[in-house]
Design a protein around this motif. Structure first.
Motif, PDB file in Angstrom:
ATOM      1  N   TYR A 121       0.847  -1.183   0.000  1.00  0.00           N
ATOM      2  CA  TYR A 121       0.000   0.000   0.000  1.00  0.00           C
ATOM      3  C   TYR A 121       0.882   1.232   0.000  1.00  0.00           C
ATOM      4  CZ  TYR A 121      -3.482  -3.429   1.097  1.00  0.00           C
ATOM      5  OH  TYR A 121      -4.288  -4.528   1.026  1.00  0.00           O
ATOM      6  N   ARG A 122       0.422   2.253  -0.726  1.00  0.00           N
ATOM      7  CA  ARG A 122       1.135   3.528  -0.753  1.00  0.00           C
ATOM      8  C   ARG A 122       0.245   4.550  -0.065  1.00  0.00           C
ATOM      9  NH1 ARG A 122       1.832   7.600  -5.498  1.00  0.00           N
ATOM     10  NH2 ARG A 122       0.178   6.300  -6.335  1.00  0.00           N
ATOM     11  N   LEU A 123       0.771   5.154   0.963  1.00  0.00           N
ATOM     12  CA  LEU A 123       0.058   6.173   1.721  1.00  0.00           C
ATOM     13  C   LEU A 123       0.619   7.527   1.322  1.00  0.00           C
ATOM     14  CD1 LEU A 123      -1.700   7.155   4.183  1.00  0.00           C
ATOM     15  CD2 LEU A 123       0.371   6.801   5.549  1.00  0.00           C
ATOM     16  N   ARG A 124      -0.260   8.419   0.940  1.00  0.00           N
ATOM     17  CA  ARG A 124       0.143   9.801   0.662  1.00  0.00           C
ATOM     18  C   ARG A 124      -0.678  10.721   1.532  1.00  0.00           C
ATOM     19  NH1 ARG A 124       1.402  11.364  -5.574  1.00  0.00           N
ATOM     20  NH2 ARG A 124       3.395  10.290  -5.673  1.00  0.00           N
ATOM     21  N   ILE A 125       0.023  11.674   2.155  1.00  0.00           N
ATOM     22  CA  ILE A 125      -0.634  12.673   2.982  1.00  0.00           C
ATOM     23  C   ILE A 125      -0.213  14.039   2.469  1.00  0.00           C
ATOM     24  CG2 ILE A 125      -0.938  13.610   5.302  1.00  0.00           C
ATOM     25  CD1 ILE A 125      -0.099  10.833   6.359  1.00  0.00           C
ATOM     26  N   TYR A 126      -1.193  14.850   2.148  1.00  0.00           N
ATOM     27  CA  TYR A 126      -0.951  16.205   1.649  1.00  0.00           C
ATOM     28  C   TYR A 126      -1.445  17.212   2.680  1.00  0.00           C
ATOM     29  CZ  TYR A 126      -0.834  13.910  -2.936  1.00  0.00           C
ATOM     30  OH  TYR A 126      -0.543  13.100  -3.999  1.00  0.00           O
ATOM     31  N   GLU A 169      -7.776  27.387   1.108  1.00  0.00           N
ATOM     32  CA  GLU A 169      -8.658  28.078   0.159  1.00  0.00           C
ATOM     33  C   GLU A 169      -8.729  27.377  -1.201  1.00  0.00           C
ATOM     34  OE1 GLU A 169      -4.702  30.349   0.243  1.00  0.00           O
ATOM     35  OE2 GLU A 169      -6.040  29.444   1.717  1.00  0.00           O
ATOM     36  N   ASN A 170      -7.805  26.467  -1.465  1.00  0.00           N
ATOM     37  CA  ASN A 170      -7.806  25.752  -2.745  1.00  0.00           C
ATOM     38  C   ASN A 170      -8.199  24.278  -2.608  1.00  0.00           C
ATOM     39  OD1 ASN A 170      -7.037  28.078  -4.022  1.00  0.00           O
ATOM     40  ND2 ASN A 170      -4.873  27.586  -4.033  1.00  0.00           N
ATOM     41  N   LEU A 171      -8.709  23.911  -1.441  1.00  0.00           N
ATOM     42  CA  LEU A 171      -9.080  22.521  -1.217  1.00  0.00           C
ATOM     43  C   LEU A 171     -10.116  22.000  -2.213  1.00  0.00           C
ATOM     44  CD1 LEU A 171      -8.333  20.145   0.552  1.00  0.00           C
ATOM     45  CD2 LEU A 171     -10.000  20.944   2.225  1.00  0.00           C
ATOM     46  N   ARG A 222      -9.753   7.843  -0.151  1.00  0.00           N
ATOM     47  CA  ARG A 222      -9.187   9.183  -0.032  1.00  0.00           C
ATOM     48  C   ARG A 222     -10.014   9.916   1.010  1.00  0.00           C
ATOM     49  NH1 ARG A 222      -8.935  14.076  -3.391  1.00  0.00           N
ATOM     50  NH2 ARG A 222      -6.749  14.684  -3.547  1.00  0.00           N
ATOM     51  N   TRP A 223      -9.330  10.566   1.957  1.00  0.00           N
ATOM     52  CA  TRP A 223     -10.006  11.201   3.070  1.00  0.00           C
ATOM     53  C   TRP A 223      -9.495  12.611   3.265  1.00  0.00           C
ATOM     54  CZ3 TRP A 223      -7.960   6.360   2.874  1.00  0.00           C
ATOM     55  CH2 TRP A 223      -8.839   5.276   3.068  1.00  0.00           C
ATOM     56  N   GLU A 224     -10.346  13.439   3.859  1.00  0.00           N
ATOM     57  CA  GLU A 224      -9.951  14.783   4.267  1.00  0.00           C
ATOM     58  C   GLU A 224     -10.034  14.818   5.787  1.00  0.00           C
ATOM     59  OE1 GLU A 224     -11.832  19.203   4.020  1.00  0.00           O
ATOM     60  OE2 GLU A 224     -11.935  17.992   2.183  1.00  0.00           O
ATOM     61  N   THR A 225      -8.952  15.200   6.437  1.00  0.00           N
ATOM     62  CA  THR A 225      -8.932  15.261   7.893  1.00  0.00           C
ATOM     63  C   THR A 225      -9.516  16.588   8.374  1.00  0.00           C
ATOM     64  OG1 THR A 225      -6.724  16.230   8.037  1.00  0.00           O
ATOM     65  CG2 THR A 225      -6.867  13.805   7.950  1.00  0.00           C
ATOM     66  N   GLU A 226      -9.835  16.642   9.645  1.00  0.00           N
ATOM     67  CA  GLU A 226     -10.405  17.867  10.208  1.00  0.00           C
ATOM     68  C   GLU A 226      -9.437  19.042  10.168  1.00  0.00           C
ATOM     69  OE1 GLU A 226     -11.748  16.707  14.084  1.00  0.00           O
ATOM     70  OE2 GLU A 226     -13.588  15.813  13.276  1.00  0.00           O
TER      71      GLU A 226
END
Length: 104
Positions: free
Chosen positions: A3-8, A13-15, A40-44
């Motif tokens: 598995y490849r995990l990517r965190i950005y 303002e550009n989300l 794919r998730w968006e964190t708080e």
């Protein structure tokens, strides 16, 4: 499987543009070459987390080479340049699944 995990760390303002660019431009290229997006998730706190699944590291390398050779990412990146900064940081790590302990 690997598995490849990517965190950005997204530019707040550009989300919306970041999500649209991924969905409309990057995801189709990856899927065309056989990539499997687990989720794919968006964190708080405004980070975007994606997990990709591959049969093994060699399969990832083959797929990545095919994506690099495809002209579509270049077109996508030219479009991305018109959107402004989408993220400030990116972290990537490969993970191997391990068996979990039995519960009694």
């Amino acid at each position: 499987m690997i598995y490849r995990l990517r965190i950005y760390k997204a530019v707040p303002e550009n989300l919306p543009a970041f999500h649209d660019f991924f969905r409309d431009h990057l995801l189709p290229i990856q899927e065309r070459h056989g990539a499997r997006l687990v989720g794919r998730w968006e964190t708080e706190d405004g980070r975007v987390v994606a997990i990709w699944e591959y049969d093994d590291r060699a399969a990832y390398e083959r797929l990545n080479s095919a994506v690099v050779a495809d002209p579509a990412p270049g077109v996508a990146q030219k479009y991305r340049a018109t959107l402004g900064p989408l993220f400030m940081e990116r972290e990537e790590v490969f993970m191997n699944r391990i068996p979990t302990a039995k519960r009694f």
